[in-house]
Design a protein around this motif. Sequence first.
Motif, mmCIF file in Angstrom:
data_model
loop_
_atom_site.group_PDB
_atom_site.id
_atom_site.type_symbol
_atom_site.label_atom_id
_atom_site.label_comp_id
_atom_site.label_asym_id
_atom_site.label_seq_id
_atom_site.Cartn_x
_atom_site.Cartn_y
_atom_site.Cartn_z
ATOM 1 N N SER A 199 0.807 -1.219 0.000
ATOM 2 C CA SER A 199 0.000 0.000 0.000
ATOM 3 C C SER A 199 0.833 1.258 0.000
ATOM 4 O O SER A 199 0.373 2.308 -0.410
ATOM 5 C CB SER A 199 -0.905 0.004 1.240
ATOM 6 O OG SER A 199 -0.127 -0.028 2.419
ATOM 7 N N THR A 230 1.724 2.903 -4.063
ATOM 8 C CA THR A 230 0.955 3.743 -4.970
ATOM 9 C C THR A 230 0.701 5.125 -4.415
ATOM 10 O O THR A 230 0.477 6.067 -5.153
ATOM 11 C CB THR A 230 -0.391 3.070 -5.262
ATOM 12 O OG1 THR A 230 -1.053 2.797 -4.023
ATOM 13 C CG2 THR A 230 -0.202 1.778 -6.030
ATOM 14 N N ASP A 231 0.676 5.263 -3.114
ATOM 15 C CA ASP A 231 0.518 6.579 -2.510
ATOM 16 C C ASP A 231 1.800 6.966 -1.827
ATOM 17 O O ASP A 231 2.468 6.146 -1.217
ATOM 18 C CB ASP A 231 -0.621 6.562 -1.475
ATOM 19 C CG ASP A 231 -1.973 6.762 -2.151
ATOM 20 O OD1 ASP A 231 -1.960 6.997 -3.368
ATOM 21 O OD2 ASP A 231 -3.006 6.664 -1.477
ATOM 22 N N LYS A 285 -4.947 6.764 -10.668
ATOM 23 C CA LYS A 285 -4.456 6.363 -9.355
ATOM 24 C C LYS A 285 -5.224 7.056 -8.241
ATOM 25 O O LYS A 285 -5.598 6.429 -7.236
ATOM 26 C CB LYS A 285 -2.964 6.677 -9.249
ATOM 27 C CG LYS A 285 -2.343 6.259 -7.927
ATOM 28 C CD LYS A 285 -0.847 6.475 -7.922
ATOM 29 C CE LYS A 285 -0.504 7.941 -7.977
ATOM 30 N NZ LYS A 285 0.943 8.179 -7.812
ATOM 31 N N LYS A 286 -5.491 8.329 -8.426
ATOM 32 C CA LYS A 286 -6.132 9.111 -7.374
ATOM 33 C C LYS A 286 -7.621 8.792 -7.244
ATOM 34 O O LYS A 286 -8.140 8.666 -6.123
ATOM 35 C CB LYS A 286 -5.921 10.596 -7.651
ATOM 36 C CG LYS A 286 -6.584 11.523 -6.648
ATOM 37 C CD LYS A 286 -6.313 12.987 -7.012
ATOM 38 C CE LYS A 286 -6.998 13.929 -6.029
ATOM 39 N NZ LYS A 286 -6.770 15.348 -6.410
ATOM 40 N N THR A 336 -6.414 4.016 -5.771
ATOM 41 C CA THR A 336 -6.186 4.280 -4.345
ATOM 42 C C THR A 336 -7.460 4.150 -3.516
ATOM 43 O O THR A 336 -7.440 3.513 -2.451
ATOM 44 C CB THR A 336 -5.560 5.669 -4.162
ATOM 45 O OG1 THR A 336 -4.310 5.727 -4.877
ATOM 46 C CG2 THR A 336 -5.311 5.955 -2.694
ATOM 47 N N ASN A 364 -7.929 1.253 -0.523
ATOM 48 C CA ASN A 364 -8.116 1.653 0.871
ATOM 49 C C ASN A 364 -9.453 1.221 1.452
ATOM 50 O O ASN A 364 -9.683 1.403 2.652
ATOM 51 C CB ASN A 364 -7.973 3.177 0.993
ATOM 52 C CG ASN A 364 -6.548 3.632 0.726
ATOM 53 O OD1 ASN A 364 -5.608 2.865 0.891
ATOM 54 N ND2 ASN A 364 -6.386 4.864 0.302
ATOM 55 N N CYS A 410 -1.436 -2.550 -8.577
ATOM 56 C CA CYS A 410 -1.267 -1.172 -8.105
ATOM 57 C C CYS A 410 0.208 -0.796 -8.026
ATOM 58 O O CYS A 410 0.594 0.327 -8.366
ATOM 59 C CB CYS A 410 -1.928 -1.007 -6.731
ATOM 60 S SG CYS A 410 -3.724 -1.125 -6.749
#
Length: 1423
Positions: free
Chosen positions: A235, A238-239, A516-517, A521, A525, A545
């Motif tokens: 996780s 990607t962020d 992605k945003k 994501t 989440n 991801c």
Amino acid sequence: MFVATAALGCQFVPNGPSDHHRTTICIYAPCLAQGQQYMTKREWDSNCQPFGYWLTCLVYSFGELLWRDLSVPVSAPVLEVALQGKTVVRVAAGGFHCGALSEQGSVYMWGENTAGQCGQTEKVSEPCPVSVVDSEVVPPVTVRIIDLVCGREHSLALSAQNELWAWGSGCQLGLVTNTFPVWKPQKVEHLAGRHVIQVACGAYHSLALVRSLPPQNFNTQNPPEKKERGQSPHSSVTDRAEPSVVDDAHYCPLGVDGGVSGSYSSSPGCLEDIRLRLKAEGEALQGQKSSSLTDISQREKTTSNRRRSLPGTPTHGRFAAAPEEAGDGLPSLDTEVWSWGRGSEGQLGHGDQLARLQPLCIKSLTGEEVIKVAAGSHHSLAVTAQCQVYSWGSNMCGQLGHVNSPVTVPKQAKLSEGLRVWGVSAGQSHSLLLADGDCVQPVLLYCGQQQESTPAYTVRPTLMPVCMEMGYISSVYSGGQSCAVLADQNIMGFISAIHELASRERQFYCWLSSVKKLLLTPIRNRESSYSSLGEPCTHLFFDLCEKFARLSVLIGRHSTSLSYFLHDVQGCDVTLLPLLMHTEHFLDVFKEYCSSVGDFQVMGGFQSLHKLSLECLGSQQAWPSQLCPSDQSTSGDLDLVSLLYWPLQQLHQYSRVLLKLASCYDVLTVEYQSLHQGCSQYEALSLSLLRKKKDAETTFIFWKTHSGKTTEFLRLPQRRVMCESSNRSLTVQNAGRFSNHWFILFNDALVHTQFSTHHVYPLTCLWVKPVTENTTGKTSHLLFLSPQNKWLRSLNQAVDQILGGGGQGSSPGVTAMTRTASYKFTGEGRFKDAQYTGSWLAGRINGRGTMKWPDGRTYSGNFKNGLEDGYGECIMPNKLLNKPDSYLGQWRDGKIHGFGKYKYASGEVYEGCFCDGQRHGYGMLSSGKLARTSSSVFIGQWVHDRKTGYGVYDDITRGEKYMGLWLDDQRHGNAVVVTQYGVYYEGTFKDNKMSGPGLLVSDDDTAFHAEFSDDWTVNGKGVLTLANGDCLDGLFSGEWNTGLKVVGTYIKPVVDETENKDRNSLLGQYAVAAGQRWSCVFEECWSRLGCDAAGKGDRTVAWENIAVTITTSDGHSPDLNRSQTKILESLEFIPHHGDPVTTSNYDNIRRYLTKACETPLHPLGWLVETLVTVYRMTYVGVGSNRRLLRQAVLEVQAYLTHFYSIIRFLFPGLPDDGGIIPDTPFAFSFSSSVVVVSCSSLLLPLLLPRLYPPLFTLYCLQEEQDEAQYWERILRLNKQPDQSLLSFLGVQEKFWPVWMSILGEKKQIVSSSKDACFVSAVETLQQISTTFTPSDKLLVIQKTFEELTQEVKPMLDGSFLWCMDDLFPLFLYVVVRARIRNLGAEVSLIEDLMDPNLEHGEMGLMFTTLKACYIQIQQESMT
């Protein structure tokens, strides 16, 4: 009024499309810099080549030049004559001063200098050099500058080390100083150690774009928080990680520790500004609101998320600079914006209007991927990699692009949809943006005051229609109320192609960021993701991801790199494009991403993901416009599969644009070749990934059609269906009428299904061959198909692809016969359930590999035809002892065969020869350890796992050593036994007992010759001879150690000496003959040469075996040092062995034998090493018995005989032992024309130095009594002075030396002198103890006589010849003064082993003289 400006380098296309397309230089306007009321520009001289060959450049100034009291119109600019001849690459303009930067990194400044902004101590009306020197290093070095910017009263320079330097006045310098102006450039210590990317100057503030430090450099003491249940281990990929929390006490809001009243101060204006703003902020905070600070809420919101980077400490310390990501040279997106100086309009972006004396990070821009900053008079701009513009500071005329005023923290400017900004500049009260629009040609956007004479202004960035007439704009500038742009001419479509590539890449990155945003994501989440997707698909989604994030980062960095490339497109080399420089990296990232999407699709993850996406996006009827690619509509028809596969189309765009660029060059140029190669690579990958996409779709449909428990276990993410027999017929030969066979070919395996039974054949271990008339045999790894069968080509394609080939389809039957693969055996046999990894040949294990059985057995080594064959190591667990057996050595046909080392779990170690898994031939078995009760070592011959033949058994526990014959693990035959108490026995053994006649000699020389019936037990006739010569003859019975009963006659001989001689002659009569010992060792050497018996073999085959052994030795002995490796390399060449032997090649043979015997990897070297081992095992320790001397000498001579027979087999040109090589001078020959070759002269130097310690010890023990007598007389004789000793020994006075030399000084010898005569001869003779072979010892004796002769000659007149009467006393003196220990042993060794050819020559006479001296000293009377 002040305007900050930017400066760019030259804008020429290096090595342009072709020379006949040159353009007018003035149109290019290579570089501009705009000040308040003037402008500086840089032009190339008309004599220069506009396609990369620059000779010189010209710098012009026009406008209000106040430092010269001139007003220069644009039509007639003033040439800066002082810069002529300098290759200027940058120009900069501040409020009232200018700067220029040369290609060598030198800085030139001119203009107003009241605040020290020109780096000089006086007025500067003409360009003058400014020296930037780093005085922190010793010696100080000049710093190379790569960028230069100017403000109103300060200047900043960026060094090649990405450090910042400043000079001038004001807090905008960021220096730790209390003295202004700063006349010389100083390093901004607060950013020391940080990687500064770009700098910009406002009127009284400064901005710096800095690469972020790695997160692990801070908060290392705080352990990472545990992830919530169900959260992906990927996780964090990607962020971006949240900024580390830093306590407020770690930094000061003013950028200074200790407040404004400390030791660090700034200019009066800054200090006053700081006091006023501190007071205003305190009043605002008391009321929980602020009338002047509109962004207090934003500051409070971000208080909990402190910046990641701390300000530097104003010392000489350094932080480690953050490295480039992946080390690929692309610009980093992990950046920060730092600001300092005055902040009265919020232009610093820290949420207040306070000044900062030192650089401070703008927290809200951390993680926003800022790639460029610009500073106006009182406002600041930043553009991100996602083409967004952030602005803050003064907004009186709408120059920020939004309505808020003032803005103390960065806010995003409002842009029309579809515009992507990649260039910015800021003027006094306006901003200019360079963006991508609907077409390839860039567009200009403007916001702020429109005209200086009117108050009208534009708040929202507005398109300037005039920009379409300007061409392809690469850079924008702003200064005062004016704007300037640099536009490139589109020669042969080159510029448009570059702009198209950059524009599409920026658009692609914006799309990736949106996906992605908005999609990936949020889904990741969600707490319900794990339950909705299931465990397999959840991990695949997380991997997707991760690969998507990696692709996104690469594209973002690439788009940023292209934006930088456009700013200087005509000064850059097209072959340096990242697409060409890092092709492999791009291809790998796209491959990994396509594979992850395909794996997720094959496992059916998109159905569940679609539901999750609807939950995240809400009940919208259509996809958000940000998620729709440019070539897709937003009608809602777009599905997730197409969405996530869309990035693959970018590869085709790369290929298309590179082809456009290549068309601008001649075919023979390097640029064309590079571009064309890149085009081919990207197009090939595009087609390949499209095929993989199709394979994934086909596989998904296959599993959807054939779903069920029987096939579910075959479903794997990486597995793809190639074909199956339901739509492509494949039948089994001789199959039954009602049989049911289903074949499925995957990309990694062939599956044969019969009813509910599945047989899976990995393709890595599958060989496909067409059926022929001669096809016979059957193997589980070999599949025979008809040549006309369509499956044959498909299988060959699949096998070729999984083995790393192109997979485009090999010809029938030509797939790799040799390969490396892993396989688990399931059938019956030795390899049942074993796992093999290694080499194969046509369906059989062949080559090097590793086999592991379930019971713990492991074999690692060579295979041949499916069996262990060659060198290998095997480990076999022993469950009873809970320890493994291990073997390292040779194998043949699946059995231990050849030479090797076997370590048993019991502690025994056998090193020797094997045959069909049994110990057979030469070998040494060590049983137990010294600390155990039963410790022994046997070395000798084995037959079918039993001791049979000659061998030595050392019973360490009992202190006995047996040297004799064995039969079926029992002592049987002639043998010698010695004990630790000095008892010596030789006789016959039967059934492991002493049986028959034997001779027993005790330590005191008592000898007993009798009939033995058991160990140390006699029963029968015998003769007991005492040490004094008396003997007892009769019938004996009893045990030697406990007492004997005797009935016989006691005899006292008359002559003792004769009896002693007879007794000594009896030793060795029952011992095994020396020539019959260790035949197993020589047989093994012959076997290694490829001979069935001694001399029975092909000589050529023998040399080939030697070459193979040497060549393959590296794999068997990886720990060889450099000298051993060199020896092996020299031995790889086979010498000339069939030619007649001459002097030259005889020397070559000797050199070859010397090298061969230095390494045990050579058969001859192994033979020497083994002979040394058996010799030491026999005659060291308990075997060091003086009665074994004669046998030890005979054994050495037997070694030489056997060894020489092997040498003569390899070199048939050598003569028989004692033969001659004619017409060759040799030192030890009878004449100068012949060389006598003997086994002792050729081989003794190779063998004896290693056998010398045990052999010489036996000689010393044998001569012990005589040595004691000799040494006693040596000590007594050496007490006399030289002249007295010479007189005593009978040396004539004419030979007495008169003078002696001490340290080069000549002194007379007196009667009391000692050790002063014949010193060189004495020292030479003493070297006899340092040599090993008889020939070397004889050379020492010869040199001693030569030295003696040289010392005597000066005392005599004329020619001189020795006579023995004169020579013997003189040489006797030398022997006495040499004081040689164990001289008797030395003499005996020479006498026994010297070359027979030398016995009657000059050396023989010299040796006889030495021997006579030894005897004379023993018999010398001391009275």
